[in-house]
Design a protein around this motif. Structure first.
Motif, short mmCIF file in Angstrom:
data_model
loop_
_atom_site.label_atom_id
_atom_site.label_comp_id
_atom_site.label_asym_id
_atom_site.label_seq_id
_atom_site.Cartn_x
_atom_site.Cartn_y
_atom_site.Cartn_z
N PHE A 36 0.85 -1.19 0.00
CA PHE A 36 0.00 0.00 0.00
C PHE A 36 0.88 1.24 0.00
O PHE A 36 1.75 1.38 0.85
N THR A 37 0.68 2.10 -0.98
CA THR A 37 1.45 3.34 -1.02
C THR A 37 0.50 4.52 -1.01
O THR A 37 -0.60 4.46 -1.55
N VAL A 38 0.96 5.57 -0.37
CA VAL A 38 0.19 6.81 -0.28
C VAL A 38 1.02 7.92 -0.93
O VAL A 38 2.15 8.17 -0.54
N VAL A 39 0.43 8.57 -1.91
CA VAL A 39 1.07 9.68 -2.60
C VAL A 39 0.62 10.97 -1.91
O VAL A 39 -0.56 11.12 -1.59
N HIS A 40 1.56 11.87 -1.69
CA HIS A 40 1.21 13.16 -1.11
C HIS A 40 0.29 13.91 -2.06
O HIS A 40 0.56 13.98 -3.26
N SER A 41 -0.77 14.45 -1.53
CA SER A 41 -1.70 15.22 -2.36
C SER A 41 -1.11 16.56 -2.74
O SER A 41 -0.38 17.17 -1.95
N LEU A 42 -1.44 16.98 -3.95
CA LEU A 42 -1.10 18.35 -4.33
C LEU A 42 -1.95 19.30 -3.49
O LEU A 42 -3.04 18.94 -3.04
N SER A 43 -1.46 20.49 -3.31
CA SER A 43 -2.24 21.46 -2.54
C SER A 43 -3.56 21.72 -3.26
O SER A 43 -3.62 21.68 -4.50
N VAL A 54 -6.40 14.28 -15.29
CA VAL A 54 -4.95 14.49 -15.29
C VAL A 54 -4.40 14.28 -13.88
O VAL A 54 -3.36 13.64 -13.69
N LEU A 55 -5.10 14.81 -12.90
CA LEU A 55 -4.68 14.66 -11.51
C LEU A 55 -4.71 13.19 -11.09
O LEU A 55 -3.76 12.70 -10.46
N ALA A 56 -5.75 12.47 -11.46
CA ALA A 56 -5.83 11.03 -11.14
C ALA A 56 -4.70 10.26 -11.79
O ALA A 56 -4.10 9.37 -11.17
N ASP A 57 -4.39 10.61 -13.05
CA ASP A 57 -3.27 9.95 -13.74
C ASP A 57 -1.94 10.24 -13.04
O ASP A 57 -1.09 9.36 -12.93
N TYR A 58 -1.77 11.47 -12.57
CA TYR A 58 -0.55 11.84 -11.85
C TYR A 58 -0.40 10.99 -10.59
O TYR A 58 0.67 10.41 -10.34
N TYR A 59 -1.46 10.89 -9.80
CA TYR A 59 -1.40 10.09 -8.57
C TYR A 59 -1.13 8.62 -8.89
O TYR A 59 -0.33 7.97 -8.20
N ALA A 60 -1.75 8.09 -9.93
CA ALA A 60 -1.52 6.70 -10.32
C ALA A 60 -0.08 6.47 -10.75
O ALA A 60 0.54 5.47 -10.38
N GLU A 61 0.48 7.38 -11.54
CA GLU A 61 1.87 7.27 -11.99
C GLU A 61 2.84 7.27 -10.80
O GLU A 61 3.78 6.47 -10.76
N GLN A 62 2.62 8.20 -9.88
CA GLN A 62 3.48 8.29 -8.71
C GLN A 62 3.42 7.00 -7.89
O GLN A 62 4.44 6.50 -7.42
N ALA A 63 2.22 6.48 -7.72
CA ALA A 63 2.06 5.25 -6.94
C ALA A 63 2.70 4.06 -7.66
O ALA A 63 3.38 3.24 -7.03
N ARG A 85 -3.46 1.82 -3.53
CA ARG A 85 -2.88 3.16 -3.52
C ARG A 85 -3.92 4.15 -3.05
O ARG A 85 -5.12 3.92 -3.19
N ALA A 86 -3.42 5.26 -2.53
CA ALA A 86 -4.29 6.37 -2.12
C ALA A 86 -3.45 7.63 -2.18
O ALA A 86 -2.24 7.58 -2.37
N HIS A 87 -4.10 8.76 -2.00
CA HIS A 87 -3.35 10.01 -1.89
C HIS A 87 -3.95 10.81 -0.73
O HIS A 87 -5.15 10.77 -0.49
N GLY A 88 -3.05 11.45 0.01
CA GLY A 88 -3.47 12.21 1.17
C GLY A 88 -2.52 12.00 2.33
O GLY A 88 -1.35 11.67 2.13
N PRO A 89 -3.02 12.14 3.56
CA PRO A 89 -2.17 11.96 4.75
C PRO A 89 -1.85 10.48 4.98
O PRO A 89 -2.76 9.67 5.23
N ALA A 90 -0.59 10.14 4.90
CA ALA A 90 -0.17 8.73 4.90
C ALA A 90 -0.60 7.96 6.14
O ALA A 90 -1.22 6.89 6.02
N ALA A 91 -0.29 8.45 7.32
CA ALA A 91 -0.58 7.69 8.55
C ALA A 91 -2.07 7.41 8.68
O ALA A 91 -2.48 6.28 8.98
N LYS A 92 -2.87 8.41 8.45
CA LYS A 92 -4.32 8.25 8.54
C LYS A 92 -4.83 7.22 7.55
O LYS A 92 -5.64 6.34 7.89
N LEU A 93 -4.35 7.29 6.30
CA LEU A 93 -4.83 6.38 5.26
C LEU A 93 -4.34 4.95 5.46
O LEU A 93 -5.06 4.00 5.13
N ILE A 94 -3.14 4.79 5.98
CA ILE A 94 -2.63 3.43 6.27
C ILE A 94 -3.50 2.78 7.34
O ILE A 94 -3.94 1.64 7.20
#
Length: 140
Positions: A36-43, A54-63, A85-94
């Protein structure tokens, strides 16, 4: 047993995977692993200027950059591995993923910061420990 492996592509992730791979007596190959990987969200300010696709593709690529080598290593080891995979605050999402998907154990690499470093910088590991009801095995 359902085992969650939070991964971020760092040396700590590589050490954790190598440790599990060389200590078959610890967990073995008979379990179901989820990397399980968490990508930091863009502001939000930056994200509002991007098309949602485009944003979803970016998060998927990073993951995928993080997950590909983990999947390859798992295949070499003969582990049953799925990815998430997810994007956002890592500890909370894990912690949330572990709870919602009935994980029996979380195994994660720990950076090993000093107590002062953890107070000042915060820590994904500490955040997971604080939020999680699932046992956590830390590998340094």
């Amino acid at each position: 047993m359902q085992i969650l492996l939070p991964v971020d592509g760092s040396e700590y992730t590589k050490r954790m995977l190598a440790y599990i791979g060389t200590h078959h007596d610890l967990l073995g190959t008979e379990h179901d692993y989820t990397a399980f990987t968490v990508v930091h969200s863009l502001s939000p300010h930056a994200a509002r200027f991007l098309d949602p696709a485009v944003l979803a593709d970016y998060y998927a690529e990073q993951a995928d950059e993080v997950l590909r080598p983990v999947q390859a290593y798992a295949a070499e080891q003969g582990w049953r591995m799925k990815v998430a995979r997810a994007h956002g605050p890592a500890a909370k999402l894990i912690a949330l993923y572990a709870q919602e998907h009935a994980q029996d154990l979380i195994v994660m690499g720990a950076h090993g910061h000093s107590a002062l470093g953890n107070m000042v910088m915060g820590s994904t590991t500490n955040g997971v420990l604080a939020r999680c009801k699932v046992p956590v095995l830390l590998i340094r």
